[in-house]
Design a protein around this motif. Structure first.
Motif, PDB file in Angstrom:
ATOM      1  N   ASN A  70     -30.290  50.310   4.735  1.00 56.40           N
ATOM      2  CA  ASN A  70     -29.436  51.278   5.413  1.00 56.40           C
ATOM      3  C   ASN A  70     -29.061  50.735   6.795  1.00 56.40           C
ATOM      4  OD1 ASN A  70     -29.669  53.266   3.339  1.00 56.40           O
ATOM      5  ND2 ASN A  70     -31.720  53.683   4.082  1.00 56.40           N
ATOM      6  N   LYS A  71     -27.802  50.925   7.156  1.00 56.59           N
ATOM      7  CA  LYS A  71     -27.327  50.458   8.457  1.00 56.59           C
ATOM      8  C   LYS A  71     -26.758  51.643   9.234  1.00 56.59           C
ATOM      9  CE  LYS A  71     -26.375  46.180   6.187  1.00 56.59           C
ATOM     10  NZ  LYS A  71     -26.600  46.711   4.866  1.00 56.59           N
ATOM     11  N   PRO A  72     -26.904  51.600  10.555  1.00 58.88           N
ATOM     12  CA  PRO A  72     -26.422  52.714  11.383  1.00 58.88           C
ATOM     13  C   PRO A  72     -24.900  52.699  11.519  1.00 58.88           C
ATOM     14  CG  PRO A  72     -27.271  50.975  12.777  1.00 58.88           C
ATOM     15  CD  PRO A  72     -27.556  50.567  11.357  1.00 58.88           C
ATOM     16  N   VAL A  73     -24.371  53.796  11.987  1.00 57.30           N
ATOM     17  CA  VAL A  73     -22.921  53.894  12.173  1.00 57.30           C
ATOM     18  C   VAL A  73     -22.414  52.940  13.251  1.00 57.30           C
ATOM     19  CG1 VAL A  73     -22.770  56.263  11.331  1.00 57.30           C
ATOM     20  CG2 VAL A  73     -23.139  55.847  13.766  1.00 57.30           C
ATOM     21  N   ILE A  74     -23.297  52.458  14.104  1.00 60.27           N
ATOM     22  CA  ILE A  74     -22.877  51.536  15.167  1.00 60.27           C
ATOM     23  C   ILE A  74     -22.794  50.084  14.682  1.00 60.27           C
ATOM     24  CG2 ILE A  74     -23.720  52.978  17.054  1.00 60.27           C
ATOM     25  CD1 ILE A  74     -26.175  51.078  17.221  1.00 60.27           C
ATOM     26  N   GLN A  75     -23.075  49.851  13.390  1.00 56.58           N
ATOM     27  CA  GLN A  75     -23.033  48.498  12.828  1.00 56.58           C
ATOM     28  C   GLN A  75     -21.597  47.971  12.870  1.00 56.58           C
ATOM     29  OE1 GLN A  75     -25.577  46.658  11.369  1.00 56.58           O
ATOM     30  NE2 GLN A  75     -24.208  44.998  10.848  1.00 56.58           N
ATOM     31  N   PRO A  76     -21.351  46.871  13.602  1.00 53.60           N
ATOM     32  CA  PRO A  76     -20.004  46.287  13.622  1.00 53.60           C
ATOM     33  C   PRO A  76     -19.666  45.664  12.266  1.00 53.60           C
ATOM     34  CG  PRO A  76     -21.309  45.490  15.475  1.00 53.60           C
ATOM     35  CD  PRO A  76     -22.242  46.193  14.522  1.00 53.60           C
ATOM     36  N   PRO A  77     -18.396  45.444  11.997  1.00 52.02           N
ATOM     37  CA  PRO A  77     -18.024  44.792  10.739  1.00 52.02           C
ATOM     38  C   PRO A  77     -18.549  43.343  10.723  1.00 52.02           C
ATOM     39  CG  PRO A  77     -16.100  45.075  12.148  1.00 52.02           C
ATOM     40  CD  PRO A  77     -17.234  45.784  12.813  1.00 52.02           C
ATOM     41  N   ALA A  78     -18.859  42.848   9.539  1.00 58.71           N
ATOM     42  CA  ALA A  78     -19.456  41.518   9.393  1.00 58.71           C
ATOM     43  C   ALA A  78     -18.587  40.406   9.998  1.00 58.71           C
ATOM     44  CB  ALA A  78     -19.729  41.232   7.922  1.00 58.71           C
ATOM     45  N   TRP A  79     -17.281  40.527   9.902  1.00 54.93           N
ATOM     46  CA  TRP A  79     -16.395  39.472  10.404  1.00 54.93           C
ATOM     47  C   TRP A  79     -16.474  39.308  11.924  1.00 54.93           C
ATOM     48  CZ3 TRP A  79     -13.002  41.213  13.976  1.00 54.93           C
ATOM     49  CH2 TRP A  79     -12.636  42.552  13.934  1.00 54.93           C
ATOM     50  N   LEU A  80     -16.953  40.329  12.624  1.00 53.83           N
ATOM     51  CA  LEU A  80     -17.005  40.272  14.087  1.00 53.83           C
ATOM     52  C   LEU A  80     -18.121  39.352  14.606  1.00 53.83           C
ATOM     53  CD1 LEU A  80     -15.808  41.391  16.726  1.00 53.83           C
ATOM     54  CD2 LEU A  80     -17.445  43.267  16.558  1.00 53.83           C
ATOM     55  N   PHE A  81     -19.221  39.269  13.889  1.00 52.23           N
ATOM     56  CA  PHE A  81     -20.377  38.519  14.381  1.00 52.23           C
ATOM     57  C   PHE A  81     -20.084  37.046  14.657  1.00 52.23           C
ATOM     58  CE2 PHE A  81     -22.308  42.348  12.747  1.00 52.23           C
ATOM     59  CZ  PHE A  81     -23.289  42.611  13.687  1.00 52.23           C
ATOM     60  N   PRO A  82     -19.483  36.297  13.714  1.00 50.24           N
ATOM     61  CA  PRO A  82     -19.226  34.885  14.024  1.00 50.24           C
ATOM     62  C   PRO A  82     -18.222  34.695  15.163  1.00 50.24           C
ATOM     63  CG  PRO A  82     -18.411  35.432  11.818  1.00 50.24           C
ATOM     64  CD  PRO A  82     -19.129  36.630  12.328  1.00 50.24           C
ATOM     65  N   ILE A  83     -17.308  35.616  15.323  1.00 50.08           N
ATOM     66  CA  ILE A  83     -16.341  35.519  16.424  1.00 50.08           C
ATOM     67  C   ILE A  83     -17.057  35.714  17.753  1.00 50.08           C
ATOM     68  CG2 ILE A  83     -14.335  36.636  17.502  1.00 50.08           C
ATOM     69  CD1 ILE A  83     -13.388  37.285  14.598  1.00 50.08           C
ATOM     70  N   VAL A  84     -17.861  36.759  17.837  1.00 47.15           N
ATOM     71  CA  VAL A  84     -18.585  37.047  19.076  1.00 47.15           C
ATOM     72  C   VAL A  84     -19.557  35.919  19.402  1.00 47.15           C
ATOM     73  CG1 VAL A  84     -20.270  38.587  20.166  1.00 47.15           C
ATOM     74  CG2 VAL A  84     -18.322  39.549  18.935  1.00 47.15           C
ATOM     75  N   TRP A  85     -20.334  35.482  18.417  1.00 50.01           N
ATOM     76  CA  TRP A  85     -21.330  34.450  18.690  1.00 50.01           C
ATOM     77  C   TRP A  85     -20.704  33.120  19.079  1.00 50.01           C
ATOM     78  CZ3 TRP A  85     -25.731  35.094  20.563  1.00 50.01           C
ATOM     79  CH2 TRP A  85     -26.508  36.194  20.236  1.00 50.01           C
ATOM     80  N   THR A  86     -19.585  32.772  18.479  1.00 51.93           N
ATOM     81  CA  THR A  86     -18.919  31.518  18.873  1.00 51.93           C
ATOM     82  C   THR A  86     -18.535  31.573  20.344  1.00 51.93           C
ATOM     83  OG1 THR A  86     -18.117  31.131  16.628  1.00 51.93           O
ATOM     84  CG2 THR A  86     -16.939  30.005  18.416  1.00 51.93           C
ATOM     85  N   GLY A  87     -17.935  32.674  20.762  1.00 50.61           N
ATOM     86  CA  GLY A  87     -17.570  32.828  22.173  1.00 50.61           C
ATOM     87  C   GLY A  87     -18.782  32.810  23.088  1.00 50.61           C
ATOM     88  N   LEU A  88     -19.851  33.473  22.671  1.00 45.32           N
ATOM     89  CA  LEU A  88     -21.059  33.505  23.503  1.00 45.32           C
ATOM     90  C   LEU A  88     -21.703  32.123  23.607  1.00 45.32           C
ATOM     91  CD1 LEU A  88     -22.650  36.899  22.399  1.00 45.32           C
ATOM     92  CD2 LEU A  88     -21.504  36.380  24.563  1.00 45.32           C
ATOM     93  N   TYR A  89     -21.748  31.384  22.511  1.00 41.15           N
ATOM     94  CA  TYR A  89     -22.342  30.044  22.563  1.00 41.15           C
ATOM     95  C   TYR A  89     -21.536  29.117  23.469  1.00 41.15           C
ATOM     96  CZ  TYR A  89     -25.596  31.218  18.789  1.00 41.15           C
ATOM     97  OH  TYR A  89     -26.590  31.787  18.032  1.00 41.15           O
ATOM     98  N   ILE A  90     -20.225  29.208  23.419  1.00 42.23           N
ATOM     99  CA  ILE A  90     -19.380  28.412  24.320  1.00 42.23           C
ATOM    100  C   ILE A  90     -19.682  28.801  25.766  1.00 42.23           C
ATOM    101  CG2 ILE A  90     -16.990  28.056  25.088  1.00 42.23           C
ATOM    102  CD1 ILE A  90     -16.214  28.302  22.054  1.00 42.23           C
ATOM    103  N   ASP A  91     -19.777  30.085  25.996  1.00 39.34           N
ATOM    104  CA  ASP A  91     -20.075  30.618  27.331  1.00 39.34           C
ATOM    105  C   ASP A  91     -21.434  30.120  27.836  1.00 39.34           C
ATOM    106  OD1 ASP A  91     -19.520  32.284  29.562  1.00 39.34           O
ATOM    107  OD2 ASP A  91     -20.591  33.971  28.656  1.00 39.34           O
ATOM    108  N   ILE A  92     -22.451  30.193  26.998  1.00 42.27           N
ATOM    109  CA  ILE A  92     -23.793  29.752  27.380  1.00 42.27           C
ATOM    110  C   ILE A  92     -23.780  28.264  27.732  1.00 42.27           C
ATOM    111  CG2 ILE A  92     -26.173  29.422  26.580  1.00 42.27           C
ATOM    112  CD1 ILE A  92     -25.579  31.873  24.657  1.00 42.27           C
ATOM    113  N   ALA A  93     -23.182  27.457  26.855  1.00 43.72           N
ATOM    114  CA  ALA A  93     -23.144  26.006  27.097  1.00 43.72           C
ATOM    115  C   ALA A  93     -22.417  25.693  28.400  1.00 43.72           C
ATOM    116  CB  ALA A  93     -22.473  25.297  25.924  1.00 43.72           C
TER     117      ALA A  93
END
Length: 182
Positions: free
Chosen positions: A54-77
């Motif tokens: 079961n997932k909560p209503v605040i669960q973002p769509p699956a396609w969003l995760f790789p987009i967000v993480w790619t941007g965050l990893y670039i930012d961190i580096a």
């Protein structure tokens, strides 16, 4: 010493300084990329287990995760790499350099660890605790980068927001599935 010797010495000194800077940025980027690869391999949103919980209503769509993480990893580096390079130029591999380097190492270990605990370990409660540690580690990373250059350090604030949200999301998943046998 002749004037050409002085120019050559200045050129060599500047060249070594640039080489050290690029080495620091490259090593930081490589560490972040390896972390991203480990997290990516460990993450399996198509597993039967993940699809069945079961997932909560605040669960973002699956396609969003790789987009967000790619941007965050670039930012961190970028932010941490530049911050480490600046510290290396200012003080060599002194205390602040080492502390920021260790902070990054802790952060990326926790980052990859979440995927391993949640998707491979199927342990949402442990992953929630780990996500909270990751959010705290991320705040520490921001503080250390802000101490080097405040505006650049602020570029990591979305990472703090995302890891804090991940803590709430993971905790919500645990809560919704707490009585379920995995």
């Amino acid at each position: 010493m002749n004037p050409f010797g002085i120019l050559i010495d200045k050129y060599n000194s500047a060249s070594l300084k640039k080489q050290r800077r690029y080495r620091t940025i490259s090593a930081t980027s490589l560490a972040v990329m390896v972390n991203a690869a480990v997290g990516s391999v460990a993450t399996d949103p198509n597993s039967g287990w993940y699809k069945s919980i079961n997932k909560p209503v605040i669960q973002p769509p699956a396609w969003l995760f790789p987009i967000v993480w790619t941007g965050l990893y670039i930012d961190i580096a970028y932010v941490v790499g530049q911050s480490l390079a600046d510290l290396g130029e200012r003080e060599g591999k002194g205390r602040k350099f080492t502390e920021l380097q260790e902070s990054l190492g802790t952060n990326i270990a926790l980052n990859a660890g979440w995927s391993l605990l949640f998707f491979r370990g199927r342990a949402p409660l442990l992953a929630t605790i780990e996500a909270a540690a990751l959010a705290a580690s991320t705040a520490d990373l921001v503080a250390k980068c802000r101490a080097v250059e405040a505006q650049r350090g602020n570029l990591l604030l979305p990472y703090v927001a995302w890891t804090s949200f991940a803590t709430v999301l993971t905790g919500s998943i645990w809560w919704l599935n707490r009585n379920r046998k995995h």
